[in-house]
Design a protein around this motif. Structure first.
Motif, short mmCIF file in Angstrom:
data_model
loop_
_atom_site.label_atom_id
_atom_site.label_comp_id
_atom_site.label_asym_id
_atom_site.label_seq_id
_atom_site.Cartn_x
_atom_site.Cartn_y
_atom_site.Cartn_z
N THR A 81 -7.60 41.81 66.76
CA THR A 81 -7.24 41.54 65.38
C THR A 81 -7.45 40.05 65.14
OG1 THR A 81 -5.58 43.29 65.38
CG2 THR A 81 -5.36 41.58 63.68
N ARG A 82 -8.42 39.75 64.28
CA ARG A 82 -8.71 38.35 63.95
C ARG A 82 -7.73 37.89 62.88
NH1 ARG A 82 -13.66 36.91 66.00
NH2 ARG A 82 -14.88 38.66 66.76
N GLN A 83 -7.45 36.62 62.87
CA GLN A 83 -6.51 36.05 61.90
C GLN A 83 -5.21 36.87 61.85
OE1 GLN A 83 -9.03 35.94 58.39
NE2 GLN A 83 -9.54 33.82 58.83
N PRO A 84 -4.54 36.98 63.00
CA PRO A 84 -3.31 37.78 63.03
C PRO A 84 -2.22 37.15 62.18
CG PRO A 84 -3.53 36.51 65.04
CD PRO A 84 -4.81 36.31 64.27
N VAL A 85 -1.29 37.97 61.79
CA VAL A 85 -0.10 37.49 61.09
C VAL A 85 0.66 36.61 62.07
CG1 VAL A 85 2.06 38.20 60.01
CG2 VAL A 85 -0.02 39.58 59.70
N THR A 86 1.12 35.45 61.62
CA THR A 86 1.85 34.52 62.47
C THR A 86 3.11 34.04 61.76
OG1 THR A 86 0.69 32.56 61.63
CG2 THR A 86 -0.31 33.70 63.52
N CYS A 87 3.94 33.35 62.50
CA CYS A 87 5.11 32.71 61.92
C CYS A 87 5.23 31.32 62.51
CB CYS A 87 6.37 33.55 62.16
SG CYS A 87 6.91 33.61 63.88
N ALA A 88 6.23 30.58 62.05
CA ALA A 88 6.51 29.22 62.53
C ALA A 88 7.85 29.22 63.25
CB ALA A 88 6.54 28.26 61.34
N PRO A 89 8.07 28.26 64.15
CA PRO A 89 9.36 28.17 64.84
C PRO A 89 10.54 28.03 63.87
CG PRO A 89 7.77 26.69 65.86
CD PRO A 89 7.14 27.21 64.61
N SER A 90 10.30 27.41 62.74
CA SER A 90 11.39 27.20 61.78
C SER A 90 11.69 28.42 60.91
CB SER A 90 11.04 26.01 60.87
OG SER A 90 9.83 26.29 60.17
N GLN A 98 10.79 40.66 58.79
CA GLN A 98 10.17 41.17 57.57
C GLN A 98 8.65 41.18 57.69
OE1 GLN A 98 12.09 38.55 54.76
NE2 GLN A 98 13.56 40.12 54.15
N LEU A 99 8.07 40.13 58.29
CA LEU A 99 6.62 40.10 58.51
C LEU A 99 6.19 41.26 59.41
CD1 LEU A 99 5.85 36.31 59.11
CD2 LEU A 99 4.94 37.75 57.27
N MET A 100 6.92 41.45 60.49
CA MET A 100 6.57 42.51 61.43
C MET A 100 6.67 43.88 60.75
SD MET A 100 8.42 40.91 64.79
CE MET A 100 7.79 42.01 66.04
N ASP A 101 7.69 44.08 59.96
CA ASP A 101 7.87 45.35 59.26
C ASP A 101 6.78 45.56 58.21
OD1 ASP A 101 9.32 47.77 58.53
OD2 ASP A 101 9.88 46.67 56.71
N ARG A 102 6.52 44.55 57.42
CA ARG A 102 5.53 44.65 56.34
C ARG A 102 4.14 44.94 56.87
NH1 ARG A 102 5.53 39.51 54.24
NH2 ARG A 102 7.61 39.96 53.47
N HIS A 103 3.80 44.35 58.02
CA HIS A 103 2.44 44.48 58.55
C HIS A 103 2.34 45.51 59.69
CE1 HIS A 103 0.89 41.21 56.12
NE2 HIS A 103 2.03 40.59 56.37
N HIS A 104 3.45 46.19 59.99
CA HIS A 104 3.47 47.24 61.02
C HIS A 104 2.99 46.71 62.37
CE1 HIS A 104 4.21 50.12 57.82
NE2 HIS A 104 3.25 49.52 57.15
N ILE A 105 3.55 45.58 62.78
CA ILE A 105 3.18 44.96 64.05
C ILE A 105 4.42 44.74 64.90
CG2 ILE A 105 1.06 43.87 63.21
CD1 ILE A 105 2.63 41.26 62.86
N ARG A 106 4.20 44.60 66.21
CA ARG A 106 5.33 44.39 67.13
C ARG A 106 5.28 43.06 67.84
NH1 ARG A 106 4.61 49.76 70.46
NH2 ARG A 106 2.49 49.13 70.06
N HIS A 107 4.23 42.27 67.60
CA HIS A 107 4.06 40.97 68.24
C HIS A 107 3.65 39.95 67.20
CE1 HIS A 107 3.46 44.04 71.30
NE2 HIS A 107 4.08 43.18 72.10
N LEU A 108 4.25 38.79 67.26
CA LEU A 108 4.03 37.77 66.26
C LEU A 108 3.78 36.43 66.94
CD1 LEU A 108 4.16 37.72 63.12
CD2 LEU A 108 6.59 37.23 63.33
#
Length: 151
Positions: A81-90, A98-108
């Protein structure tokens, strides 16, 4: 509580594979490390060690149905998966979930200033929830100057 807290209370090593590795090699690494996703990195002379994507068991299973056994000899770069959904430490734990749920992913993957500093997973959030239920949530250690979250 934020994502940084989770990164500071878990093992800091991020298991990664290069874009040129075969899918079979990636599966072997997942099995050896007992994990269900890998960060895919590309080493570029001009940009350094950069996040190229994420490869999950789900990616492999879906592609295996479509392509069959020849998939195993393909480079990871063709499946990740290119350009995966990511988050920031903050980011808050709620935002990450919410990101994981919205995008149906288990790793961020967790990026700070464009650099990979760790990965949080559904397992990390489950562990945190169990600790909260048991009343054993540990305070995150204070960061040391120049200390990264994970490499």
């Amino acid at each position: 509580m934020n994502v940084e807290h989770i990164l500071r209370t878990k093992e800091s090593r991020v298991v990664a594979v290069r874009t040129s590795a075969t899918v079979a090699e990636a599966i072997g690494l997942m099995k050896a490390e007992n994990i269900s996703a890998l960060v895919v990195k590309d080493v570029c002379r001009t940009e350094g060690n950069t996040l190229a994507g994420v490869l999950s068991e789900r990616d492999i299973v879906h592609a295996l149905l479509d392509r069959g056994a020849p998939l195993l000899s393909m480079p990871v770069s063709q499946l990740m998966t290119r350009q995966p959904v990511t988050c920031a430490p903050s980011d808050s734990v709620r935002q990450a979930l919410q990101l994981m749920d919205r995008h149906h992913i288990r790793h961020l993957p967790v990026l700070e200033d464009g650099h990979l500093v760790g990965v949080v997973s559904a397992r990390d959030f489950t562990r945190l929830q169990l600790q909260e239920l048991e009343g054993t949530v540990a305070a995150a250690p204070e960061p040391s100057a120049g200390t990264a979250y994970a490499h």
